[in-house]
Write a protein that holds these residues in place. Structure first.
Motif, PDB file in Angstrom:
ATOM      1  N   LEU A 332      20.760  79.717  77.741  1.00 42.89           N
ATOM      2  CA  LEU A 332      21.405  81.321  78.031  1.00 42.89           C
ATOM      3  C   LEU A 332      20.572  81.880  78.969  1.00 42.89           C
ATOM      4  O   LEU A 332      21.626  82.195  79.679  1.00 42.89           O
ATOM      5  CB  LEU A 332      22.092  81.301  77.052  1.00 42.89           C
ATOM      6  CG  LEU A 332      23.240  81.524  75.737  1.00 42.89           C
ATOM      7  CD1 LEU A 332      22.940  82.221  74.900  1.00 42.89           C
ATOM      8  CD2 LEU A 332      24.231  82.225  76.245  1.00 42.89           C
ATOM      9  N   SER A 333      19.091  81.522  78.390  1.00 46.35           N
ATOM     10  CA  SER A 333      18.295  82.118  79.511  1.00 46.35           C
ATOM     11  C   SER A 333      18.428  81.212  80.395  1.00 46.35           C
ATOM     12  O   SER A 333      18.164  82.185  81.510  1.00 46.35           O
ATOM     13  CB  SER A 333      16.901  81.755  78.489  1.00 46.35           C
ATOM     14  OG  SER A 333      15.635  82.002  79.176  1.00 46.35           O
ATOM     15  N   HIS A 334      18.225  79.868  81.162  1.00 44.74           N
ATOM     16  CA  HIS A 334      18.524  79.342  82.101  1.00 44.74           C
ATOM     17  C   HIS A 334      19.177  79.942  83.036  1.00 44.74           C
ATOM     18  O   HIS A 334      19.460  80.042  84.115  1.00 44.74           O
ATOM     19  CB  HIS A 334      18.513  78.193  81.599  1.00 44.74           C
ATOM     20  CG  HIS A 334      18.714  77.420  82.973  1.00 44.74           C
ATOM     21  ND1 HIS A 334      19.881  76.448  83.589  1.00 44.74           N
ATOM     22  CD2 HIS A 334      17.510  76.735  83.785  1.00 44.74           C
ATOM     23  CE1 HIS A 334      19.195  76.566  84.932  1.00 44.74           C
ATOM     24  NE2 HIS A 334      17.953  75.984  84.987  1.00 44.74           N
ATOM     25  N   GLY A 335      20.573  79.942  82.500  1.00 40.88           N
ATOM     26  CA  GLY A 335      22.003  80.511  83.300  1.00 40.88           C
ATOM     27  C   GLY A 335      21.069  82.445  83.566  1.00 40.88           C
ATOM     28  O   GLY A 335      22.110  82.426  85.212  1.00 40.88           O
ATOM     29  N   PHE A 336      20.631  83.026  83.234  1.00 40.10           N
ATOM     30  CA  PHE A 336      19.900  84.152  83.329  1.00 40.10           C
ATOM     31  C   PHE A 336      18.579  84.211  84.586  1.00 40.10           C
ATOM     32  O   PHE A 336      19.203  84.568  85.694  1.00 40.10           O
ATOM     33  CB  PHE A 336      18.912  85.016  82.831  1.00 40.10           C
ATOM     34  CG  PHE A 336      20.424  85.444  81.663  1.00 40.10           C
ATOM     35  CD1 PHE A 336      21.929  86.488  82.332  1.00 40.10           C
ATOM     36  CD2 PHE A 336      20.460  86.304  80.238  1.00 40.10           C
ATOM     37  CE1 PHE A 336      22.687  86.207  81.327  1.00 40.10           C
ATOM     38  CE2 PHE A 336      20.889  86.523  79.576  1.00 40.10           C
ATOM     39  CZ  PHE A 336      22.571  86.483  79.791  1.00 40.10           C
ATOM     40  N   VAL A 337      17.585  83.376  84.134  1.00 44.13           N
ATOM     41  CA  VAL A 337      16.616  82.829  85.026  1.00 44.13           C
ATOM     42  C   VAL A 337      17.073  82.196  86.214  1.00 44.13           C
ATOM     43  O   VAL A 337      16.582  82.838  87.567  1.00 44.13           O
ATOM     44  CB  VAL A 337      15.797  82.132  84.053  1.00 44.13           C
ATOM     45  CG1 VAL A 337      14.378  81.722  85.000  1.00 44.13           C
ATOM     46  CG2 VAL A 337      15.317  83.185  82.886  1.00 44.13           C
ATOM     47  N   SER A 338      18.090  81.135  86.570  1.00 44.72           N
ATOM     48  CA  SER A 338      18.108  80.005  87.624  1.00 44.72           C
ATOM     49  C   SER A 338      18.647  81.100  88.473  1.00 44.72           C
ATOM     50  O   SER A 338      18.734  80.475  89.600  1.00 44.72           O
ATOM     51  CB  SER A 338      18.208  78.893  87.116  1.00 44.72           C
ATOM     52  OG  SER A 338      19.723  78.826  85.952  1.00 44.72           O
ATOM     53  N   SER A 382       8.975  80.400  84.025  1.00 42.84           N
ATOM     54  CA  SER A 382       6.747  80.079  83.926  1.00 42.84           C
ATOM     55  C   SER A 382       7.174  79.932  82.062  1.00 42.84           C
ATOM     56  O   SER A 382       6.378  78.998  81.559  1.00 42.84           O
ATOM     57  CB  SER A 382       6.118  80.185  84.159  1.00 42.84           C
ATOM     58  OG  SER A 382       6.457  80.415  85.355  1.00 42.84           O
ATOM     59  N   GLY A 383       8.019  80.391  81.669  1.00 44.29           N
ATOM     60  CA  GLY A 383       8.035  80.890  79.849  1.00 44.29           C
ATOM     61  C   GLY A 383       6.798  81.144  79.571  1.00 44.29           C
ATOM     62  O   GLY A 383       6.622  82.042  78.372  1.00 44.29           O
ATOM     63  N   LEU A 384       7.064  82.424  80.561  1.00 37.69           N
ATOM     64  CA  LEU A 384       6.047  83.768  79.720  1.00 37.69           C
ATOM     65  C   LEU A 384       6.679  84.793  78.521  1.00 37.69           C
ATOM     66  O   LEU A 384       7.997  84.119  78.384  1.00 37.69           O
ATOM     67  CB  LEU A 384       5.616  84.432  80.810  1.00 37.69           C
ATOM     68  CG  LEU A 384       4.919  85.742  80.561  1.00 37.69           C
ATOM     69  CD1 LEU A 384       3.188  85.690  80.812  1.00 37.69           C
ATOM     70  CD2 LEU A 384       5.125  87.245  81.429  1.00 37.69           C
ATOM     71  N   PRO A 385       5.739  84.864  77.410  1.00 42.01           N
ATOM     72  CA  PRO A 385       6.307  85.396  76.162  1.00 42.01           C
ATOM     73  C   PRO A 385       6.435  86.568  76.635  1.00 42.01           C
ATOM     74  O   PRO A 385       5.899  87.326  77.634  1.00 42.01           O
ATOM     75  CB  PRO A 385       5.037  85.581  75.238  1.00 42.01           C
ATOM     76  CG  PRO A 385       3.896  83.719  76.231  1.00 42.01           C
ATOM     77  CD  PRO A 385       4.558  84.112  77.503  1.00 42.01           C
ATOM     78  N   ALA A 386       7.570  87.162  75.778  1.00 43.23           N
ATOM     79  CA  ALA A 386       8.369  88.050  76.400  1.00 43.23           C
ATOM     80  C   ALA A 386       9.253  88.135  77.428  1.00 43.23           C
ATOM     81  O   ALA A 386      10.211  89.600  77.290  1.00 43.23           O
ATOM     82  CB  ALA A 386       7.429  89.404  76.199  1.00 43.23           C
ATOM     83  N   THR A 387       9.580  87.078  77.742  1.00 45.48           N
ATOM     84  CA  THR A 387      11.123  86.708  78.744  1.00 45.48           C
ATOM     85  C   THR A 387      11.391  85.887  77.912  1.00 45.48           C
ATOM     86  O   THR A 387      11.609  85.551  77.548  1.00 45.48           O
ATOM     87  CB  THR A 387      10.713  86.652  80.109  1.00 45.48           C
ATOM     88  OG1 THR A 387       9.831  84.765  80.017  1.00 45.48           O
ATOM     89  CG2 THR A 387       9.361  87.158  80.472  1.00 45.48           C
ATOM     90  N   SER A 388      13.022  85.674  78.251  1.00 40.58           N
ATOM     91  CA  SER A 388      13.820  84.934  77.406  1.00 40.58           C
ATOM     92  C   SER A 388      13.587  83.400  77.965  1.00 40.58           C
ATOM     93  O   SER A 388      13.679  82.835  76.841  1.00 40.58           O
ATOM     94  CB  SER A 388      15.398  85.009  78.629  1.00 40.58           C
ATOM     95  OG  SER A 388      15.138  84.646  79.858  1.00 40.58           O
ATOM     96  N   GLY A 389      12.462  82.899  79.060  1.00 47.98           N
ATOM     97  CA  GLY A 389      12.246  81.398  79.046  1.00 47.98           C
ATOM     98  C   GLY A 389      11.475  81.169  78.168  1.00 47.98           C
ATOM     99  O   GLY A 389      11.465  79.675  77.971  1.00 47.98           O
ATOM    100  N   PHE A 390      10.915  82.404  77.739  1.00 46.61           N
ATOM    101  CA  PHE A 390       9.708  81.881  76.450  1.00 46.61           C
ATOM    102  C   PHE A 390      10.637  81.545  75.424  1.00 46.61           C
ATOM    103  O   PHE A 390      10.353  80.635  74.414  1.00 46.61           O
ATOM    104  CB  PHE A 390       8.787  82.495  76.239  1.00 46.61           C
ATOM    105  CG  PHE A 390       7.998  82.288  75.242  1.00 46.61           C
ATOM    106  CD1 PHE A 390       6.666  81.948  75.254  1.00 46.61           C
ATOM    107  CD2 PHE A 390       8.025  82.868  74.121  1.00 46.61           C
ATOM    108  CE1 PHE A 390       5.875  81.126  73.886  1.00 46.61           C
ATOM    109  CE2 PHE A 390       7.235  82.680  72.385  1.00 46.61           C
ATOM    110  CZ  PHE A 390       6.438  82.373  72.721  1.00 46.61           C
TER     111      PHE A 390
END
Length: 491
Positions: A332-338, A382-390
């Protein structure tokens, strides 16, 4: 009306697309406003699916059933559980972003362009909702056609090659899936996917079926080494095509593993676990380093997608709740971020007509609002905490450590490599002095672009800070799946 919500999520975009075609590109303004209205309507009909979803129930909900091809017991059978439901919402939401993204950029055949995305949106929802294997296969194969046309008509200079390669890879893979479907039908007398979950199958046959599913779904993910079509498709696709490819199309293969491979052939899934973990870690680590040396921004983010999806398949095949739920969150996060990353690259390409990192530098001096939003998405990538990527990557890493410390350790390297290639690209493109006259003449994002990127930024932060609404609906379905895998079904 609630009993037909899944059908509405499929057919509202498809029938709306036909209206957009009827309006035609000659009346460009009317066509794009109608396309936007259809996309919004398609999203609105999915909201009651989430609102009325019972998170405590593991089985299928909102089931719709009707006879389709009676002699072969093929049905129009739809339903969603905690695994598939969120992807219907994500797909319908991303469609709105894609229609807005092509608002001014696409000048030729705009009605056909937006109509193709609306049809694809409906077909993708059909894939996530289908509980009859033939219905699933029809939607699965039909979704290739609009994407093939989007790349082949509105793509870059090598669009025909990229479109053909995309179509050929995915079609050949899914033919093996059809063979597996026919065998399962002969064995069970039904095309109902849920009936197949209960079918006892000999371990030797399970292995063959698993390989058939693997070759089909691995191409879609795409897993290493059958990933080579994706960078070509991304580079040649228009911005909207890249967004849908990354945000939704890559999820179809991963979804297939959860809907078919794990529950239908659980013993073979456990037998091939070392292979799947090995392939996943190769994608996470090796493809991360491949991304590091890219000079084209789109290719870099395309390889980044392959690396992140390696994390997803790893989460599935460590067979614990943290791993599978983390992988679903990562999807789901990859859908938003990418999607946001490709939109950001599209914003720059529309102005400079280049995707080469070397052609930029100092963008922050002329596009400060854009640079701030791009930074957030780069950090999330990059997977920063407080973002969906983390959230998803952290859950999968924890699940992998529970399974095996060194597997978790190897998987966690993606956080380092991912930060390296993403932030190095961002530094070269955005920071420093103004590199050339093209950058000096850039205009900052307009209100439409700010709206698209701003909404995606809110999604990335909201999911990173409070993932509970996403994870809560998954628990029961994931636990039920894992019980099924653990029990096995050897004859």
């Amino acid at each position: 009306m609630s009993s037909h919500l899944l059908s509405l999520s499929i057919w509202v975009p498809i029938l709306g697309a036909l209206l957009v075609f009827a309006v035609g590109s000659e009346r460009r303004n009317a066509a794009r406003w109608l396309a936007l209205a259809v996309a919004v309507a398609g999203f609105l009909v999915t909201l009651p699916i989430y609102m009325g979803f019972d998170a405590k129930q593991a089985g299928m909900q909102l089931v719709e059933q009707a006879s389709w091809v009676a002699p072969f017991r093929i049905q129009y059978l739809l339903g969603v559980d905690g695994i598939s439901m969120l992807f219907v919402l994500l797909n319908s939401f991303i469609t709105i972003m894609v229609v807005l993204a092509g608002w001014e950029v696409i000048e030729e055949k705009q009605a056909q362009y937006m109509g193709a995305f609306l049809i694809m949106s409906g077909l993708m929802n059909g894939i996530f909702c289908a509980l009859d294997a033939v219905l699933f296969y029809v939607f699965f194969e039909a979704s290739l056609i609009p994407m093939y046309l989007i790349i082949g008509i509105w793509g870059g200079p090598n669009r025909v090659y990229a479109a053909f390669k995309f179509f050929l890879y995915t079609l050949l893979g899914s033919l093996l899936m059809l063979v597996a479907f026919v065998y399962l039908f002969v064995s069970s007398g039904s095309f109902n996917i849920l009936d197949w979950h209960q079918l006892p199958i000999d371990i030797g046959v399970q292995k063959l079926i698993f390989i058939a599913f693997l070759l089909s779904f691995a191409v879609k993910v795409p897993m290493w080494p059958v990933h080579t079509w994706l960078p070509d498709a991304h580079v040649e696709a228009p911005t909207g095509g890249s967004v849908v490819l990354a945000a939704i199309a890559l999820k179809l293969g991963a979804y297939g593993f959860l809907r078919f491979s794990l529950p239908i052939v659980p013993d073979a899934s456990q037998f091939f676990q070392p292979l799947m973990i090995g392939l996943s870690l190769t994608a996470v680590i090796y493809i991360g380093f491949v991304a590091l040396v890219q000079s084209d921004m789109k290719k870099l983010v395309a390889y980044s997608s392959i690396s992140h999806m390696g994390f997803v398949t790893l989460g599935f095949f460590i067979f614990n709740p943290l791993g599978i739920e983390g992988a679903l969150v990562q999807m789901l996060s990859h859908g938003f971020v990418s999607g946001a990353m490709f939109l950001c690259i599209g914003v720059m390409y529309d102005r400079v007509h280049s995707r080469q990192i070397a052609d930029y530098g100092g963008v922050v001096n002329t596009m400060p609002k854009f640079a701030a939003l791009f930074l957030l998405f780069a950090m999330a990538n990059s997977g920063l905490p407080a973002t969906s990527g983390f959230v998803g990557e952290f859950m999968v890493a924890l699940g992998a450590v529970q399974f095996n410390f060194w597997t978790g350790f190897a998987a966690a390297t993606t956080l380092i490599v991912g930060a390296a290639y993403t932030l190095w690209m961002y530094k070269r493109v955005v920071f420093g002095a103004v590199a050339n006259h093209n950058v000096a003449e850039l205009d900052d994002i307009n209100n439409r672009e700010f709206l698209i990127l701003g909404v995606l930024a809110v999604c990335v932060l909201a999911m990173g800070l409070y993932p509970f609404p996403f994870t809560d609906v998954m628990h029961a379905s994931v636990d039920n799946l894992l019980k099924h895998v653990a029990a096995g079904k050897l004859m």
